[in-house]
Structures are given as structure tokens and as C-alpha cells.
Design an enzyme around this catalytic site. Structure first.
Site, PDB file in Angstrom:
ATOM      1  N   ILE A  17       0.819  -1.360   0.005  1.00 21.77           N
ATOM      2  CA  ILE A  17       0.063   0.038   0.201  1.00 21.77           C
ATOM      3  C   ILE A  17       0.891   1.285   0.078  1.00 21.77           C
ATOM      4  CG2 ILE A  17      -1.682   1.338   1.227  1.00 21.77           C
ATOM      5  CD1 ILE A  17      -2.659  -1.445   2.511  1.00 21.77           C
ATOM      6  N   CYS A  18       0.271   2.323  -0.751  1.00 17.20           N
ATOM      7  CA  CYS A  18       1.303   3.460  -0.875  1.00 17.20           C
ATOM      8  C   CYS A  18       1.846   4.012   0.505  1.00 17.20           C
ATOM      9  CB  CYS A  18       0.951   4.485  -1.814  1.00 17.20           C
ATOM     10  SG  CYS A  18      -1.042   4.948  -1.254  1.00 17.20           S
TER      11      CYS A  18
END
Length: 464
Positions: A271-272
Site C-alpha cells: 500500500i502506498c
């Protein structure tokens, strides 16, 4: 977000395997340079009519597209699961978030306001938002449906036409999304092209592109920025992060360890805004590390860690863990590539890490939690701030003054206090440093997807 790569490629096709078991998902034809140019040209030709379409009608078209996506949610989520390894529940959540985002922009864009200016009473002065033109949208593989729908929806709602290039790691999913949405849009308004970095550079480097929106790795984003500097297109990009978590003294240790595990291990750390580095106050360090190791063991035992997107991604993650071990770090849990098909990697907790290690300097994008003990909150804040990236950061603290200090000093787009993935709907942040620039979501994204024209209108003196 980490640089994309596929399971295998040829000059004309992308070959995708299921990260869970290594079975083939299929092959997707790479869009030729000639067809990319043709898609951009069709988008250019479709733009005047789409721009002239009343905003309320554009909103109706988007709502129809959103309803169609909702009707296909099971099919889209299943393909998302097979192509990227995301668990079915998470994949379905991403599709539903995409539907909500399309609906949001279908309602927000028609009421997106300009401004009136205070001129003389005999004149009218206004600032009017207008679409930019043809948008090239390049999206990632780790939350592909929700991210793509947000950027595509905002661009279309404001009157732009779109050529979309999904990640080469999920080309089938990108094509399916384009087909579902495109059924409810005029010809040429939305096109999907398939390929890797070469095809992406062809698209964003076109002089016929007016707007580029990119979510993906910093490496890719910086290449895109260099191309766009030559074309003059407006650029929005959300790129990699090296997000820090500061654990202050006085926090409930089991809760803090649970938060760290959620931040580091959810979706395999892909996930960023995943937690990439942890700085823990020495007063709670021993108990925190023990509790985090237990959390990692539980995640592994319960099969909660989804596989990495492909073997190349796994190799990149393991290289960082191995390099840290070579320089003195210890893996309390994980750190070993499992046997068998697919690209699984265990939740991993590293201790005795130092700031110069790659695992602390660069985005790992895997289920790895490197923990460094600091003397006090001030040192944790200083070390968290010593970074080239600026996407987000999290702080767990019982002290209000420490929370305010973190919000003020951390040079990131988003600061989360006492919840690693907290945030109200509609928020929009601007990344800093190597993490990108511009609003990538929320109502403010509509400003990025439009440009402003100032108009002054008054009558000819003496004219009737």
C-alpha cells in the site's frame, strides 16, 4: 509505490501468473505505438463534443458507469484477486470504493464552482474552470480499480477525455474496467492501452496530451516528469513513500503493536501509505518489539499476509531484508522465502537496524517492519523527518503536545495520529519531495483536472 514489472513479457504480449499459486492468468497483447497514437487522436477528436456536454449529463453518464461496475463487482474482484494476489475481501472492497468514487465525482463536478470578482458595477468579472483536454492516466497494480476509477472519474466529470494505461502487472483487469465503464460513454472518450514503461512513455510524451496523472513508483514518476517537462502538459503524481511510524512512551503496547502490524503487513505491505520504518521510544521498546513479533507470528500463522504481486517483487523485498542482515540487522520473525509456487513472503520484523540500511532509506513495499529504538520522541521525530520522501507518516502518542509537534514538523502530505490508516472521506493531500506533487484524490482533484480562465465582460459605452 514500487516500480511495476510483470511476471513475464515478450515484445508483443504480457504474460501474467497468479501470485497465490503460480498458475497462468493469461496473456495480454501490448498496444502498438501506432494504436497508442490512434487512441490519443480519437480522444482529441471526441473532446470538443464531450467538453460541450452539460456537466449534469456527464454526471449521468458517470453514474451509469458506476452502476455497471457495481453489477460486475464479483467478476472484477475475482480478476483483481487472481492477477495481483489481493485477497477477495480486499479486492471487493476496492471495487466498491471505485463505485463510490465515481458516484462522488458525478455529483461534485456539476457543482464545481468558479468565482466572481469585484469589478465595476458596469462589468462582469469571473474565474471559470474549464477542462484541460486529453488526459493520460497511468495507474498502479496494488489498488488498481479504486485508484483508476478516481482519476478517470474526476477527469471525465470535468470534461476531459481519457487514455488510460493500467499497470503491466494487471492488464486484464485494466481492460475489463475500461470495457465496463466505456459502455456508458461516447466513443473516444475513454480508451485503454496495454503495456509497460515503453508504452507509458509513448503515451505521456505525446504532444497531444494536455494532462498527465500518475500513481506509481517514484522512479517511473520522475521519468514521466522529465517527459512532461518537454510537452508542457499539467502533471499530477502520487509516487513512492517511505512512511515512518513513531511509537511514543506511554502508549498501550499491545494496541501500538497491533497498529504497527496493520500498517506494515496489510495487503502484504503493498500500500502506498504502508508503514515502512518504525521508531520506538526506548521506554516501551522491549515490550513493543516482543508484542510486534507476536503479531507477525499470528499474521503468518493465520495466513493473513497476501502474496507479493510477483516473484520479481518478492526478490526485491528479500534483497532489502538480506542486505540489512548482512549489515547486522536481525529478523525476529520471517525473513525467509517460503517454498512452493507463487510469490508469498512472510510478515517480517527486523531489529538492530540502522539509518543507512536500504530497508530504512527506500520503500520496501513488502510485509517488513524494521524497528529502530530512539532515546525520546524528539529523536524519533528527527529520524522520521530525515527522508527524501514525503507521502505520509503515523504517530502513536498519548501526548497532545507531541501530536501537534508532529503535525507541524513532519514534511509529508498526511500525518495520522493514533491510527495508521485513519482519515475522513474527502480528504486530499499533496505529497512532498520524491513522493510527487498535486492533489491526487478528493474534491481538490477536480481543480487539478481543470484550468481557470478569467473573463471580463462589459458593454460598449453608449451602445444600446
Amino acid at each position: 509505490m514500487h516500480q511495476s514489472n510483470t511476471s513475464a513479457t515478450s515484445e508483443s504480449e504480457l504474460h501474467i501468473t497468479n501470485p497465490s499459486d503460480g498458475t497462468s492468468v493469461g496473456s495480454a497483447a501490448i498496444t502498438s505505438e501506432r494504436e497508442i497514437r490512434a487512441c490519443v487522436q480519437r480522444a482529441r477528436e471526441a473532446w470538443p463534443a464531450w467538453r460541450a456536454t452539460p456537466p449534469a449529463q456527464r454526471g449521468q453518464a458517470l453514474r451509469a458507469a458506476a452502476r455497471a461496475l457495481a453489477e460486475h463487482e464479483a467478476e472484477v474482484a475475482d480478476l483483481h484477486h487472481r492477477e495481483t494476489g489481493r485477497d477477495l475481501e480486499g479486492a471487493l472492497g476496492g471495487v466498491r470504493a471505485a463505485v463510490d468514487t465515481l458516484l462522488q465525482y458525478s455529483e461534485l463536478a456539476p457543482v464545481h464552482r468558479g468565482r466572481s470578482l469585484l469589478g465595476p458595477g458596469t462589468a462582469l468579472d469571473v474565474m471559470r474552470p474549464e477542462p484541460r483536454g486529453v488526459a493520460a492516466i497511468v495507474t498502479p497494480w496494488n489498488d488498481p480499480v479504486a485508484v483508476s476509477a478516481g482519476l478517470i472519474g474526476a477527469a471525465l466529470a470535468m470534461g476531459n477525455t481519457v487514455v488510460h494505461k493500467p499497470s503491466e502487472r494487471c492488464p486484464h483487469l485494466g481492460a475489463l474496467l475500461g470495457a465496463v465503464l466505456g459502455e456508458h460513454l461516447p466513443a473516444g472518450v475513454l480508451a485503454t492501452v496495454t503495456g509497460g514503461a515503453r508504452e507509458g512513455e509513448m503515451l505521456v510524451g505525446s504532444m497531444e496530451i494536455d494532462l498527465v496523472a500518475h500513481v506509481g513508483s517514484t522512479h517511473a514518476g520522475e521519468r514521466i516528469a522529465r517527459s512532461v517537462a518537454l510537452t508542457g502538459a499539467h502533471l499530477v503524481r502520487e509516487n513512492g513513500g517511505n512512511d515512518a511510524l513513531i511509537v511514543d512512551a506511554g502508549v498501550p503496547v499491545p494496541w501500538a503493536a497491533e497498529q504497527a502490524a496493520i500498517g506494515a503487513f496489510t495487503n502484504g505491505g503493498q500500500i502506498c501509505t504502508s508503514v515502512e520504518r518504525i521508531f520506538v521510544h526506548r521506554d516501551v521498546a522491549e515490550a513493543f518489539v516482543e508484542a510486534l513479533a507476536a503479531e507477525a507470528e499470528r499474521w503468518n500463522a493465520e495466513g493473513r499476509v497476501v502474496p507479493l504481486v510477483d516473484e520479481r517483487m518478492r526478490e526485491s523485498v528479500h534483497d532489502q531484508v538480506r542486505a540489512a542482515a548482512d549489515r547486522g540487522a536481525r529478523a525476529l520473525v520471517g525473513g525467509v522465502v517460503p517454498e512452493g509456487p507463487g510469490s508469498a513472503y512472510p510478515a517480517t520484523v527486523l531489529v538492530d537496524v540502522t539509518p543507512e540500511m536500504t530497508v530504512m532509506r527506500e520503500e520496501t513495499f513488502g510485509p517488513v517492519a524494521p524497528v529502530m529504538v530512539v532515546a525520546d520522541f524528539a529523536e524519533g521525530l528527527e529520524r522520521a523527518s530525515a527522508d527524501e520522501y514525503g507521502l505520509s507518516a503515523s504517530v502513536l502518542t498519548p501526548r497532545l503536545d507531541h501530536a501537534h509537534e508532529a503535525i507541524d514538523r513532519l514534511a509529508v502530505g498526511t500525518v495520522k495520529i493514533n491510527h495508521v490508516f485513519g482519515g475522513a472521506p474527502g480528504g486530499a493531500a499533496q505529497p512532498r519531495g520524491r513522493s510527487g506533487a498535486g492533489f491526487g484524490y478528493g474534491p481538490e482533484l477536480l481543480d487539478e483536472m481543470s484550468t481557470v480562465k478569467v473573463a471580463h465582460l462589459e458593454a460598449i459605452p453608449g451602445a444600446e
